[in-house]
Scaffold this active site. Structure first.
Site, PDB file in Angstrom:
ATOM      1  N   THR A 123      -1.933  -9.086  -4.339  1.00 34.53           N
ATOM      2  CA  THR A 123      -0.924  -8.650  -5.306  1.00 34.53           C
ATOM      3  C   THR A 123      -0.128  -9.840  -5.818  1.00 34.53           C
ATOM      4  OG1 THR A 123      -0.760  -6.476  -4.269  1.00 34.53           O
ATOM      5  CG2 THR A 123       1.127  -7.195  -5.577  1.00 34.53           C
ATOM      6  N   HIS A 180      -1.515  -2.930  -6.216  1.00 30.61           N
ATOM      7  CA  HIS A 180      -1.087  -3.211  -4.841  1.00 30.61           C
ATOM      8  C   HIS A 180      -2.271  -3.601  -3.976  1.00 30.61           C
ATOM      9  CE1 HIS A 180      -2.726   0.224  -2.550  1.00 30.61           C
ATOM     10  NE2 HIS A 180      -2.568   0.938  -3.652  1.00 30.61           N
ATOM     11  N   CYS A 181      -1.943  -4.231  -2.843  1.00 33.43           N
ATOM     12  CA  CYS A 181      -2.929  -4.456  -1.776  1.00 33.43           C
ATOM     13  C   CYS A 181      -2.352  -3.815  -0.516  1.00 33.43           C
ATOM     14  CB  CYS A 181      -3.256  -5.941  -1.619  1.00 33.43           C
ATOM     15  SG  CYS A 181      -1.835  -7.032  -1.420  1.00 33.43           S
ATOM     16  N   THR A 182      -2.410  -4.494   0.624  1.00 34.68           N
ATOM     17  CA  THR A 182      -1.856  -3.895   1.835  1.00 34.68           C
ATOM     18  C   THR A 182      -0.380  -4.233   2.009  1.00 34.68           C
ATOM     19  OG1 THR A 182      -3.983  -3.787   2.992  1.00 34.68           O
ATOM     20  CG2 THR A 182      -2.021  -3.837   4.362  1.00 34.68           C
ATOM     21  N   ALA A 203       0.824  -1.212   0.000  1.00 31.72           N
ATOM     22  CA  ALA A 203       0.000   0.000   0.000  1.00 31.72           C
ATOM     23  C   ALA A 203       0.858   1.262   0.000  1.00 31.72           C
ATOM     24  CB  ALA A 203      -0.933  -0.012   1.195  1.00 31.72           C
TER      25      ALA A 203
END
Length: 303
Positions: A201, A193-195, A53
């Protein structure tokens, strides 16, 4: 190749696969360029980027993104994660504009600045590992923690989530849309993206690299780079668990915060159970037609 892509490739030469983007606030952000395909081509450098992120980016990081020529950012986080951690910081976009996109339950986007932001939340309350973890960690009950995470529980939680990436039609559509965006010659460089840049991802990257013709062993190698790039963060998390005595046995969390081959195994196994081949999964599972896949390969591969 567009003129901007040519200039970008000339000014940002590859340093080998998994090249870090150099973002201090997103240590797992890296380039998928440089990987070789079975037919001898190479994934273009500076076009398909994966990461964690972007809410912690510094002003210097924003300058780096600008220099990379980022055209699109795809945020795969769910609404709860954005609320808890914060919206992305992106060059040329007002924080309120970003929040208006990311603080939503559904797929949405904004084209108001130099970077197009697309929010494609890969989220369901039934598969929110982090809600379950927050609940069990908040009570500091060792028995409950062991019941959820012990005896392989953490691995099972994660493997079930990876299978869900494949079996849920709505969630499949989010991954498919990310691939479609990467097939647009005017849409790259694109960063998804993710976290943590690990699970959603990681599966997006696995699907993308496989669709481009990268072999399975290399797909796994890219997936596991996360453990190297995130090692300092994992160490800080584990130290905090120990210091604050949140967990009687902090090692129970390792399966949740590390990338493991078995998780990617679970996703690929779900593909094999539902479709006769990965090509069939791309076509029927993700709805990516031959024209889209041809455009993807033309956009992201070089001879």
């Amino acid at each position: 190749m567009s003129e901007s892509q040519t200039m970008h490739d000339q000014t940002h030469q590859p340093e080998g696969p998994a090249r870090s983007l150099g973002l201090h606030g997103a240590a797992n952000a890296r380039d998928l360029g440089g990987y070789r395909t079975a037919d001898g081509r190479t994934v273009r450098t500076g076009a398909a980027l994966r990461g964690d992120a972007l809410h912690r980016l510094s002003d210097a990081d924003l300058e780096t993104l600008t220099a990379l020529g980022i055209r699109q950012v795809v945020d795969l986080r769910g609404l709860n994660e954005v609320r808890e951690n914060g919206s992305d910081r992106l060059p040329g976009l007002d924080p309120e504009q970003v929040a208006a996109v990311e603080l939503t339950d559904g797929a949405t986007s904004i084209d108001a600045g130099p970077v197009r932001l697309v929010h494609l939340p890969v989220y369901s309350p039934e598969h929110d590992v982090y809600v379950a973890l927050r609940e069990v960690l908040s009570v500091q009950d060792a028995a409950a923690q062991h019941a959820l995470l012990g005896d392989g529980g953490g691995e099972r939680l994660m493997s079930e989530m990876y299978r869900w990436f494949v079996t849920d039609p709505v969630i499949r559509s989010r991954f498919a849309q990310t691939v479609r965006l990467l097939a647009d010659p005017d849409g790259t460089p694109l960063l998804f993206h993710c976290t943590a840049g690990k699970d959603r991802t990681g599966w997006t990257a696995a699907v993308l690299l496989t669709a481009l013709g990268v072999d399975r062993d290399t797909v796994y190698q890219d997936y596991l780079v996360t453990n190297e790039r995130s090692a300092p963060t994992v160490a800080r998390i584990m130290a905090a668990f120990t210091r604050n005595k949140v967990l009687e046995d902090p090692s129970l969390m390792l399966p949740v915060i590390r990338a493991e081959e078995s998780y990617l195994d679970a996703a690929f196994a779900a593909v094999a159970e539902g479709w006769p081949s990965f090509d069939a999964f791309l076509a029927d599972g993700l709805g990516l037609d031959a024209g889209t896949l041809a455009a993807l390969r033309k956009n992201l591969l070089v001879d």
